[in-house]
Design a protein around this motif. Sequence first.
Motif, short mmCIF file in Angstrom:
data_model
loop_
_atom_site.label_atom_id
_atom_site.label_comp_id
_atom_site.label_asym_id
_atom_site.label_seq_id
_atom_site.Cartn_x
_atom_site.Cartn_y
_atom_site.Cartn_z
N UNK A 1 -0.68 1.62 -12.77
CA UNK A 1 -1.49 1.78 -11.55
C UNK A 1 -2.95 1.41 -11.82
N UNK A 2 -3.46 1.83 -12.97
CA UNK A 2 -4.87 1.67 -13.30
C UNK A 2 -5.19 0.32 -13.94
N UNK A 3 -4.16 -0.40 -14.37
CA UNK A 3 -4.37 -1.66 -15.10
C UNK A 3 -5.08 -2.71 -14.25
N UNK A 4 -6.00 -3.42 -14.88
CA UNK A 4 -6.73 -4.48 -14.20
C UNK A 4 -6.25 -5.88 -14.59
N UNK A 5 -5.42 -5.96 -15.61
CA UNK A 5 -4.92 -7.26 -16.03
C UNK A 5 -3.50 -7.13 -16.54
N UNK A 6 -2.82 -8.27 -16.67
CA UNK A 6 -1.41 -8.25 -17.04
C UNK A 6 -1.20 -7.86 -18.50
N UNK A 7 -2.18 -8.16 -19.37
CA UNK A 7 -2.02 -7.80 -20.78
C UNK A 7 -1.84 -6.29 -20.96
N UNK A 8 -2.61 -5.51 -20.23
CA UNK A 8 -2.50 -4.06 -20.32
C UNK A 8 -1.11 -3.60 -19.91
N UNK A 9 -0.56 -4.18 -18.84
CA UNK A 9 0.77 -3.77 -18.38
C UNK A 9 1.84 -4.21 -19.39
N UNK B 1 7.05 -10.65 -11.79
CA UNK B 1 8.09 -10.96 -10.82
C UNK B 1 9.08 -9.80 -10.67
N UNK B 2 9.74 -9.70 -9.53
CA UNK B 2 10.82 -8.71 -9.39
C UNK B 2 12.01 -9.09 -10.26
N UNK B 3 13.00 -8.18 -10.32
CA UNK B 3 14.08 -8.36 -11.30
C UNK B 3 15.35 -7.68 -10.79
N UNK B 4 16.39 -8.45 -10.55
CA UNK B 4 17.70 -7.87 -10.22
C UNK B 4 18.80 -8.86 -10.62
N UNK C 1 0.83 -1.20 0.00
CA UNK C 1 0.00 0.00 0.00
C UNK C 1 0.87 1.26 0.00
N UNK C 2 1.93 1.24 0.80
CA UNK C 2 2.83 2.40 0.87
C UNK C 2 3.41 2.73 -0.50
N UNK C 3 3.89 1.70 -1.18
CA UNK C 3 4.54 1.90 -2.47
C UNK C 3 3.53 2.35 -3.52
N UNK C 4 2.35 1.77 -3.49
CA UNK C 4 1.32 2.18 -4.44
C UNK C 4 0.96 3.65 -4.24
N UNK C 5 0.81 4.07 -2.99
CA UNK C 5 0.50 5.48 -2.72
C UNK C 5 1.65 6.38 -3.16
N UNK C 6 2.89 5.92 -2.95
CA UNK C 6 4.05 6.70 -3.38
C UNK C 6 4.13 6.86 -4.88
N UNK C 7 3.76 5.82 -5.61
CA UNK C 7 3.77 5.90 -7.08
C UNK C 7 2.74 6.91 -7.56
N UNK C 8 1.60 6.97 -6.89
CA UNK C 8 0.60 7.99 -7.24
C UNK C 8 1.20 9.39 -7.09
N UNK C 9 2.03 9.58 -6.05
CA UNK C 9 2.69 10.87 -5.86
C UNK C 9 3.66 11.17 -6.99
N UNK D 1 6.73 -2.69 -10.63
CA UNK D 1 5.58 -3.45 -11.12
C UNK D 1 5.22 -4.58 -10.16
N UNK D 2 6.22 -5.21 -9.58
CA UNK D 2 5.94 -6.30 -8.64
C UNK D 2 5.08 -5.81 -7.47
#
Length: 420
Positions: free
Chosen positions: A113-121, A153-156, A36-44, A144-145
């Motif tokens: 942020x607004x995407x509802x499915x993986x195809x959109x992303x 998945x994450x990526x590093x 939730x924190x990260x999602x809110x931060x991305x909105x900022x 994205x993760x």
Amino acid sequence: MENSSLKKLIEEYRSDTESVYNTWFLQDKDRLKSFRTIKAGIKDVVLDIQNQTFGNDFKESSLETVITAISEQKQVFEGAAHAFYWKPKLRIPDIYENEENKSAFGSFLNACLLAKDDKKVVDEILKLNEKKIKGLGPAVANILYFLHPTFFPPFNTAIVNGFNALFHKKIKLGSWLEYLEMRETIIQTNEKYRHLFSNDYGAFCGLLFEIGIGRIVIPENVEMVIEVSEAKKLKTFKKRHQQVLDDLLEENDHSEMQYLLAKLGKDLGYEVWIAKNDHSKQRQGKVLGELSLKKLPQACFSEDVFRTVSLIDVIWIDKIGQFVGAFEVEKSTSIYSGILRLHDLATSMGDGKCQLYLIAPKKREREIQAQLLRPSLQTSLKSMPISYITFSDLKCDCDAMGKFGHDISVLSKISKKASY
């Protein structure tokens, strides 16, 4: 790797008490809070780019807040910020000085942020890839993760090394197309072994991470492990072991603060709520859940806000069921995350009657002040400002306040407010 060997490897990974699976994916209570924190931060970040207030450097930007919250996720995301540091000599990543690229990055984040499915992303990834923004590669997948953990998945470096070793591939770090290829293999394998993993790809990528750093040895990474000097390997393992010990110490400190706040609240005549995911924890011979109400009054909260408020570390409630005090304990995790939960409570109540507090070590005092002085918070928390109390002050004065205090006003003796 044969199916039987991979199944055995996964089972060993799950049973290892110091594995990423057990120390981060299952047991780290701040992992779920961070989404939730990260999602809110991305909105900022999106708003700053749209309003042309994002700035021309990573430091002190809203993006730094987001990436710091990701980096604070133990082990797997430790180096997540490196890809986003502004490197002036190389002019990368080119999202700080190039307005067109900055706008494209903001549009990408907003669409995800607004995407509802993986195809959109995936479509948005391909569009971003066509922009050929210098230095902006699949490190963004870590963002994205935290937006869509069941899609991406994450990526590093360590995850890629583990993936290449396990699946005999040659995936490269800087390519979005190769990230998407890796993702397809992860999806297929995770589906096959989902009874041992999760819909959340963090569990599977934790295994890849362990292989990539050489902590789990398989035939395919033996040479890599051997190439690492014994001294360096020992140092890595000691660091990992120390991290587990530090996590345990942090958990103990966190539980101690909750216990002291619960005890003080009861001494002052209040009912106490302790975060629902901490009810089973113990401190000073007591199960924290025994000090807490079994159910938090829902008051006028929506379901989403109620879920967030129920994770606030400690809440004091008076005899008529009104919230009078809310406390977030933050030892080393994101201060912003704690502020966000208190902010949700404040904006939902709106009557200014509940006092809000951050509880943190003294060494984080400057960081707390900087976060609380954010202009957006100054406006939204005007009627219910957040104060802070240090661990040491609470420990030192808890018994005296419980003995001589009459109500929550006793906290004014040890609490502080941020000021310029």
